[in-house]
Design a protein around this motif. Structure first.
Motif, short mmCIF file in Angstrom:
data_model
loop_
_atom_site.label_atom_id
_atom_site.label_comp_id
_atom_site.label_asym_id
_atom_site.label_seq_id
_atom_site.Cartn_x
_atom_site.Cartn_y
_atom_site.Cartn_z
N LEU A 318 -97.36 -111.75 63.32
CA LEU A 318 -97.50 -110.48 64.02
C LEU A 318 -98.75 -110.54 64.88
CD1 LEU A 318 -96.80 -107.47 64.51
CD2 LEU A 318 -98.19 -106.94 62.49
N LEU A 320 -101.06 -108.41 67.61
CA LEU A 320 -101.33 -107.02 67.98
C LEU A 320 -102.41 -106.98 69.06
CD1 LEU A 320 -101.45 -106.99 64.44
CD2 LEU A 320 -100.63 -104.74 65.12
N SER A 386 -89.78 -100.89 63.80
CA SER A 386 -90.06 -100.68 65.23
C SER A 386 -91.52 -100.99 65.51
CB SER A 386 -89.75 -99.24 65.62
OG SER A 386 -90.71 -98.35 65.02
N ASN A 387 -91.82 -101.21 66.78
CA ASN A 387 -93.21 -101.46 67.17
C ASN A 387 -94.11 -100.30 66.78
OD1 ASN A 387 -92.27 -103.83 68.22
ND2 ASN A 387 -92.83 -103.40 70.34
N GLU A 388 -93.63 -99.07 66.95
CA GLU A 388 -94.43 -97.89 66.62
C GLU A 388 -94.74 -97.84 65.13
OE1 GLU A 388 -94.30 -92.99 67.10
OE2 GLU A 388 -92.53 -94.21 67.58
N ILE A 391 -97.43 -100.52 64.42
CA ILE A 391 -98.75 -100.12 64.92
C ILE A 391 -99.36 -99.06 64.01
CG2 ILE A 391 -99.92 -98.87 66.78
CD1 ILE A 391 -98.07 -100.38 68.74
N ASP A 424 -99.90 -102.51 71.26
CA ASP A 424 -98.65 -103.24 71.47
C ASP A 424 -98.58 -104.37 70.44
OD1 ASP A 424 -96.20 -103.84 72.50
OD2 ASP A 424 -96.93 -104.69 74.40
N VAL A 425 -97.35 -104.82 70.18
CA VAL A 425 -97.15 -105.89 69.21
C VAL A 425 -96.18 -106.93 69.77
CG1 VAL A 425 -97.50 -104.30 67.27
CG2 VAL A 425 -95.17 -104.86 67.99
N LEU A 426 -96.31 -108.13 69.27
CA LEU A 426 -95.35 -109.20 69.49
C LEU A 426 -95.12 -109.85 68.14
CD1 LEU A 426 -93.74 -111.05 71.50
CD2 LEU A 426 -95.80 -112.49 71.60
N LYS A 427 -93.88 -110.00 67.74
CA LYS A 427 -93.61 -110.55 66.40
C LYS A 427 -92.50 -111.59 66.49
CE LYS A 427 -90.39 -106.76 65.41
NZ LYS A 427 -90.07 -105.60 64.55
#
Length: 509
Positions: A318, A320, A386-388, A391, A424-427
């Protein structure tokens, strides 16, 4: 004019492209060669990406020891190690001295951490075959089946050896034993990401000592791990690699001049003399299910039994992006120590899946992108969220840990203290990707190192068969001592290429 033997390699990851590279460069145009890849890119579980201008590795990250590693040798050859002015070799390491924070906002000093850190390291060193006489007698006495049971028995022995210590003060509701167990669990969670075993009680104890590491540093690759893949593929003619070719069925042992028929999901097929299967162990596990029909006829029981017994887990990363309201240097590299999920002392808004990650660290000094690792059930949960939701959970967790210490049970809200947020995230999603269905293999309780050797055996087994070496197997899950690694996949690709080269009396090295 006699037709050329046709070799089809399924999968354009490290194993498949290594085999293709070796066959093409060593055979003097003897073979008709194809690499069919179900995805739209090459690399397999190697996937270098970008996140807010920073290069990140979604999959394979480390060169595990630089002395003797073929990956390091290639990286040096192509000048891939110094591809940036950023210190990418630190990408997944804890930078400088991390802060270790226990739930409730308590920063732990070295005198609290070091004895447990040393204990855990000594236990794993012994399990992996290094001498540690104190644990040798304990291991023989207790008869361990799993790494998880060995580690926990080791913790019990440690507690027995240091009874009657004075009670811990200054850590709120934490007792000394609870805090030591939580620190120990932090190291266990890191070990889970190393091995992909979601539960260390499923990781076989006896086989751990067979695993081999190269000596020297463990580093990442400045130009990205994908540069190794691109190098291996660069020698191949353009039409050799075919992307977006998803295999539906492999028919073998056919009464035909080309005994293997590979069917694709789009209805097309290709005939071959030999196929090298480099798909993941997860795909093989799915492929031997009764309703799969991936292999026709089905693989023999000795092969399917090994596939079933071996472990194959999920590890996800993950990434962030820190909110601009905080300077990157204000958020330290963190080691996180949590109460158990069932503890009444836990912060109610920290979700269960955050409690089993061990670290949150910038990918390099003063970076605004942070990285955390997840394994097992929480890695799969991460894919679903979800990204939300992610976060909110990470923001709550980090803000809680970095707030002022509490002497009472944590409430649902943070006290006035350090507030942090991510934007924001990238996973990675290795578990749900149908081309992989997980990350890498391990020796599960009930299996053994010999199962990797069985995985590597070609079919048919009859050496006098008029169509030998119809199906060959490569990939990290086919290497007995270097499973779970890119160099293990590399070695397996070389092994299977050499098997075919020697069959046709070429020089295999």
């Amino acid at each position: 004019m006699a037709k050329k033997p046709r070799i089809v390699i399924i999968g354009a990851g490290m194993a498949g492209l290594t085999a293709a590279n070796k066959l093409y460069t060593s055979s003097n145009d003897l073979f008709e060669l194809f690499v069919v890849e179900g995805g739209t890119r090459i690399g397999g579980r190697i996937n270098t990406s970008e996140f807010y201008g920073d290069r990140v590795e979604m999959g394979a990250t480390w060169i595990h020891g630089i002395k003797g590693s073929p990956v390091h040798q290639i990286a040096q050859q192509i000048n891939a190690l110094q591809g940036s002015d950023k210190p990418w070799e630190c990408m997944d390491g804890l930078l400088d001295e991390p802060k270790t924070i226990a739930e409730g906002g308590f920063e732990l000093n070295g005198s609290m951490i070091e004895p447990i850190s040393t204990l855990f390291k000594n236990l794993m060193d012994f399990a992996q075959g290094n001498e540690a006489s104190k644990w040798c007698s304990m291991s023989r006495r207790l008869g361990n089946k799993s790494i998880g049971s060995f580690l926990r028995k080791g913790l019990d022995v440690y507690w027995d050896s240091c009874k009657d210590r004075e009670e811990l003060k200054g850590y709120g509701k934490w007792s000394r034993e609870l805090l030591e167990e939580a620190i120990f669990a932090m190291y266990e969670n890191t070990q889970r990401t190393y091995t992909s075993a979601g539960d260390l009680f499923s990781l076989d104890y006896e086989a751990e000592s067979e695993y081999r590491m190269f000596a020297g540093e463990e580093i990442t690759i400045g130009n990205g791990y994908s540069s190794i893949i691109e190098y291996l593929a660069s020698v191949l003619p353009r039409d050799v690699i075919q992307l977006d070719r998803k295999v539906a069925k492999i028919e073998w042992d056919r009464c035909d001049s080309r005994p293997v028929k590979i069917h694709f999901l789009d209805g097309s097929f290709v005939l071959a003399d030999h196929v090298i299967v480099t798909v993941s162990l997860g795909v093989l596990k799915a492929g031997i299910c009764n309703d799969s029909g991936l292999f026709s006829p089905p693989l023999p029981s000795f092969k399917t039994d090994a596939i079933s017994r071996l472990g194959y887990g999920v590890v996800n990363k993950l990434f962030l992006r820190l909110n601009g309201n905080r300077k990157p240097e204000e958020l330290p590299s963190l080691q996180m120590v949590f109460h158990r999920s069932d503890s009444e002392l836990r912060h109610k808004k920290i979700p269960w899946w955050m409690r089993r990650t061990a670290t949150l660290s910038p990918i390099y000094n003063n970076a605004s992108v942070f990285l955390s690792w997840f394994a097992g059930k929480e890695a799969l949960e991460l894919e679903r969220l979800s990204n939300e939701e992610i976060i909110n959970a990470v923001t709550t967790t980090v803000s809680s840990l970095l707030s002022e210490p509490h002497n009472e049970i944590m409430s649902d809200s943070n006290s006035n203290g350090f507030e942090v947020s991510f934007v924001d995230v990238l996973k990675s999603k290795w578990g749900s990707d149908p081309l992989f269905l997980g990350s890498y293999s391990y020796v599960a309780v009930g299996s053994c190192g010999a199962d990797f050797d069985t995985m590597a055996e070609p079919l048919p087994t009859d050496v006098y068969h008029h169509h030998p070496l119809q199906i060959l197997f490569a990939g990290e899950a086919t290497h007995r001592t270097h499973y779970s690694t890119t160099h293990g996949a590399y070695f397996s690709g070389i092994r299977e290429a050499n098997r075919l080269l020697q069959h046709y009396h070429c020089v295999g090295v």
